[in-house]
Write an enzyme that holds these catalytic residues in place. Structure first.
Site, mmCIF file in Angstrom:
data_model
loop_
_atom_site.group_PDB
_atom_site.id
_atom_site.type_symbol
_atom_site.label_atom_id
_atom_site.label_comp_id
_atom_site.label_asym_id
_atom_site.label_seq_id
_atom_site.Cartn_x
_atom_site.Cartn_y
_atom_site.Cartn_z
ATOM 1 N N CYS A 121 0.855 -1.184 0.000
ATOM 2 C CA CYS A 121 0.000 0.000 0.000
ATOM 3 C C CYS A 121 0.895 1.239 0.000
ATOM 4 O O CYS A 121 1.807 1.355 0.831
ATOM 5 C CB CYS A 121 -0.894 0.000 1.231
ATOM 6 N N CYS A 134 0.306 3.235 3.650
ATOM 7 C CA CYS A 134 0.824 2.786 4.951
ATOM 8 C C CYS A 134 1.916 1.733 4.844
ATOM 9 O O CYS A 134 2.471 1.315 5.845
ATOM 10 C CB CYS A 134 -0.319 2.250 5.802
ATOM 11 N N CYS A 186 -7.132 -1.083 1.492
ATOM 12 C CA CYS A 186 -6.135 -1.622 2.404
ATOM 13 C C CYS A 186 -6.782 -1.830 3.766
ATOM 14 O O CYS A 186 -7.428 -0.925 4.293
ATOM 15 C CB CYS A 186 -4.961 -0.645 2.498
ATOM 16 N N CYS A 243 -4.999 0.836 6.523
ATOM 17 C CA CYS A 243 -5.237 2.294 6.539
ATOM 18 C C CYS A 243 -6.532 2.700 5.849
ATOM 19 O O CYS A 243 -6.908 3.871 5.892
ATOM 20 C CB CYS A 243 -4.061 3.043 5.908
ATOM 21 N N CYS A 287 -8.466 -5.284 -9.731
ATOM 22 C CA CYS A 287 -8.031 -4.233 -10.655
ATOM 23 C C CYS A 287 -7.608 -3.042 -9.803
ATOM 24 O O CYS A 287 -8.447 -2.349 -9.222
ATOM 25 C CB CYS A 287 -9.190 -3.888 -11.587
#
Length: 162
Positions: free
Chosen positions: A79, A82, A127, A130, A150
Site C-alpha cells: 500500500c 501505509c 487496504c 489504513c 483491478c
C-alpha cells in the site's frame, strides 16, 4: 466479457468525468476505523496529489499510465499509504485493462465495500490497515480464484524480492 482498448479508454474517461462532476465519495478514512490513521492534512502532506486523490478520495488513475502495470519482477506490492504488503507479484497478471491486476491478495491485507458510484454496482477494494482505496474486484479473472483485483498503480509501491 471481452474488453477492447476503446472500451477501457471510454470507461477511464467516464470515471474521470464522474470524479470531476463530484460523484466521488468522502475519504475512506471517514468511513471506518483502521489500525493506521492520519488526519486529512497528514495524508495530504505524506502523499503526492494524484496518490492522495486515489487513496483517500477513491479517484481512479487513467488506464495504461502506471509503470507498475508492466512490472514483472518477483517481489511484493505494498500500500502506498501505509506500506502494508497487499499482493505477491506471483499473483499478478496482464488483464489487458490498463491497471495492475491480481488474481489473489495476501490474506488479511484487503477489505471490501459496496460501491454504487457512477450509476453501477461494484465491489471496492481497500487496504485493511489504513483504508486506502486500491481499486475494485471483478469476477472475470483467471483460475484458481476467478477474480480480478483491478488496482490503481498510484495506490501501490513495489518492493522487489531480495
Amino acid at each position: 466479457m471481452s474488453l477492447s482498448r476503446r472500451k477501457v479508454l471510454i470507461s477511464g474517461s467516464l470515471l474521470s468525468l464522474g470524479a470531476a462532476l463530484g460523484f466521488g465519495r468522502a475519504p475512506v478514512a471517514a468511513e471506518g476505523n483502521f489500525p493506521f490513521t492520519l488526519t486529512d492534512e497528514e495524508w495530504q502532506a505524506k502523499l503526492e496529489p494524484a496518490a492522495y486523490r486515489v487513496l483517500r478520495h477513491e479517484d481512479t488513475e487513467r488506464p495504461y499510465t502506471s509503470p507498475l502495470n508492466d512490472e514483472k519482477r518477483a517481489g511484493t506490492f505494498h500500500c502506498a499509504g501505509c506500506d502494508q504488503a497487499l499482493f505477491e507479484a506471483a499473483k499478478k497478471y496482464d488483464s489487458g485493462t490498463g491497471w495492475p491486476s491480481f488474481w489473489d491478495f495476501i490474506p488479511g491485507a484487503i477489505g471490501t465495500a459496496e460501491d454504487n458510484s457512477l450509476f453501477m454496482k461494484r465491489v471496492e477494494v481497500h487496504c485493511s490497515n489504513c483504508g486506502g482505496h486500491q481499486g475494485h474486484v471483478f469476477e472475470d479473472g483467471p483460475q484458481p480464484t476467478g477474480l480480478r483485483y483491478c488496482i490503481n498503480g498510484l495506490s501501490l509501491r513495489f518492493e522487489p524480492a531480495a
